[in-house]
Write a protein that holds these residues in place. Structure first.
Motif, PDB file in Angstrom:
ATOM      1  N   ALA A  19       0.811  -1.220   0.000  1.00  0.00           N
ATOM      2  CA  ALA A  19       0.000   0.000   0.000  1.00  0.00           C
ATOM      3  C   ALA A  19       0.842   1.266   0.000  1.00  0.00           C
ATOM      4  N   HIS A  20       2.161   1.145   0.070  1.00  0.00           N
ATOM      5  CA  HIS A  20       3.007   2.342   0.087  1.00  0.00           C
ATOM      6  C   HIS A  20       2.885   3.074  -1.251  1.00  0.00           C
ATOM      7  N   PRO A  21       2.794   4.399  -1.232  1.00  0.00           N
ATOM      8  CA  PRO A  21       2.585   5.133  -2.492  1.00  0.00           C
ATOM      9  C   PRO A  21       3.747   5.037  -3.471  1.00  0.00           C
ATOM     10  N   HIS A  22       4.935   4.672  -3.010  1.00  0.00           N
ATOM     11  CA  HIS A  22       6.070   4.531  -3.923  1.00  0.00           C
ATOM     12  C   HIS A  22       6.180   3.125  -4.511  1.00  0.00           C
ATOM     13  N   THR A  45       4.978 -11.973   3.452  1.00  0.00           N
ATOM     14  CA  THR A  45       5.983 -11.013   3.006  1.00  0.00           C
ATOM     15  C   THR A  45       5.673  -9.573   3.376  1.00  0.00           C
ATOM     16  N   LEU A  46       4.701  -9.333   4.258  1.00  0.00           N
ATOM     17  CA  LEU A  46       4.373  -7.965   4.630  1.00  0.00           C
ATOM     18  C   LEU A  46       5.528  -7.324   5.401  1.00  0.00           C
ATOM     19  N   ASP A  47       5.922  -6.147   4.976  1.00  0.00           N
ATOM     20  CA  ASP A  47       7.045  -5.424   5.578  1.00  0.00           C
ATOM     21  C   ASP A  47       6.604  -4.757   6.876  1.00  0.00           C
ATOM     22  N   ALA A  54      11.316   0.488   0.946  1.00  0.00           N
ATOM     23  CA  ALA A  54      12.108   1.564   0.353  1.00  0.00           C
ATOM     24  C   ALA A  54      13.048   1.027  -0.721  1.00  0.00           C
ATOM     25  N   VAL A  55      13.624  -0.145  -0.497  1.00  0.00           N
ATOM     26  CA  VAL A  55      14.498  -0.768  -1.495  1.00  0.00           C
ATOM     27  C   VAL A  55      13.695  -1.128  -2.747  1.00  0.00           C
ATOM     28  N   THR A  56      12.522  -1.720  -2.556  1.00  0.00           N
ATOM     29  CA  THR A  56      11.660  -2.074  -3.690  1.00  0.00           C
ATOM     30  C   THR A  56      11.273  -0.839  -4.483  1.00  0.00           C
ATOM     31  N   ALA A  57      10.945   0.249  -3.788  1.00  0.00           N
ATOM     32  CA  ALA A  57      10.565   1.489  -4.466  1.00  0.00           C
ATOM     33  C   ALA A  57      11.708   2.023  -5.316  1.00  0.00           C
TER      34      ALA A  57
END
Length: 221
Positions: A19-22, A45-47, A54-57
């Motif tokens: 759900a993170h916007p990035h 796998t929920l962070d 942040a790495v995925t973004a």
């Protein structure tokens, strides 16, 4: 499911928060959690920490067409075991991914051999931290991995090839609108992510495939 020719990137980290916007959740594939003893738990796998998100973004910013496979090795803190890392790399090798991103590493040389063997078994590019604060990290400092170091003068959209299969890149993550760069996260984790994203974007170009695929067998030491 994505077609076979689409680039898949396994991100071994703290998972991802879709759900993170990035984060483009449409480009997330099912992943796993790897416990400290190496046991695999499907789809957990929920962070809970934010690092993997942040790495995925950062990776998705560079390679928006890639598919991300989250592999969670961190749970309530940013520590894990060499057993878990080896199990995670081995799982990724059988999951059909094109890259493994390891925005992490261990300074304990006692684990270097086991991690290097896992990287070589994988047979695909493993992009990892070569050093942190001048201290070598494994598997990024070992044979087989694509080791990454921070270059504060490198633009975020580029990297420098250092030879022997290693790279230097900016340690800045995806920027947050309205927040100055010094107020955001930064460091080797994002240098690794930036290199992974840029290499994945190059791999999407058929003319670059043969060059990128040679990287895992190049020694980084």
């Amino acid at each position: 499911m994505p077609p076979p020719e689409t680039v898949r990137i396994a991100v071994i980290d703290s998972g991802v928060h879709p759900a993170h916007p990035h984060v483009d959740a449409r480009r997330l594939l099912p992943g796993v959690a790897v416990h400290r003893n190496g046991a695999i738990a499907a789809d957990d796998t929920l962070d809970r920490l934010g690092h993997g998100t942040a790495v995925t973004a950062a990776i998705q910013e560079k390679a928006p067409g890639a598919w991300i496979v989250p592999v969670r090795v961190f749970d309530d803190k940013l520590t894990t075991t060499a057993t878990a890392l080896v199990a995670a790399i081995d799982w990724c090798a059988g999951a059909g991914v094109d890259f493994i991103n390891l925005s992490l590493g261990t300074a304990n040389r006692a684990h270097a051999e086991a991690l290097a063997e896992a990287v070589m078994r994988a047979g695909i590019p493993v992009v990892a931290a070569r050093e942190a604060g001048g201290v070598p990290c494994w598997p990024g400092a070992g044979d087989g991995a694509i080791g990454v170091v921070v270059d504060p003068d490198c633009p975020r959209g580029a990297f420098r090839r250092l030879g022997h299969g290693s790279y230097a890149a900016s340690g800045e993550p995806r920027p947050i609108p309205g927040v100055p760069a010094r107020g955001n996260l930064a460091g080797i984790s994002f240098a690794v992510a930036n290199v992974t994203g840029l290499l994945a974007q190059a791999l999407a170009n058929p003319a670059s495939r043969s060059i990128i695929q040679k990287q895992p067998i190049a020694p980084t030491a």
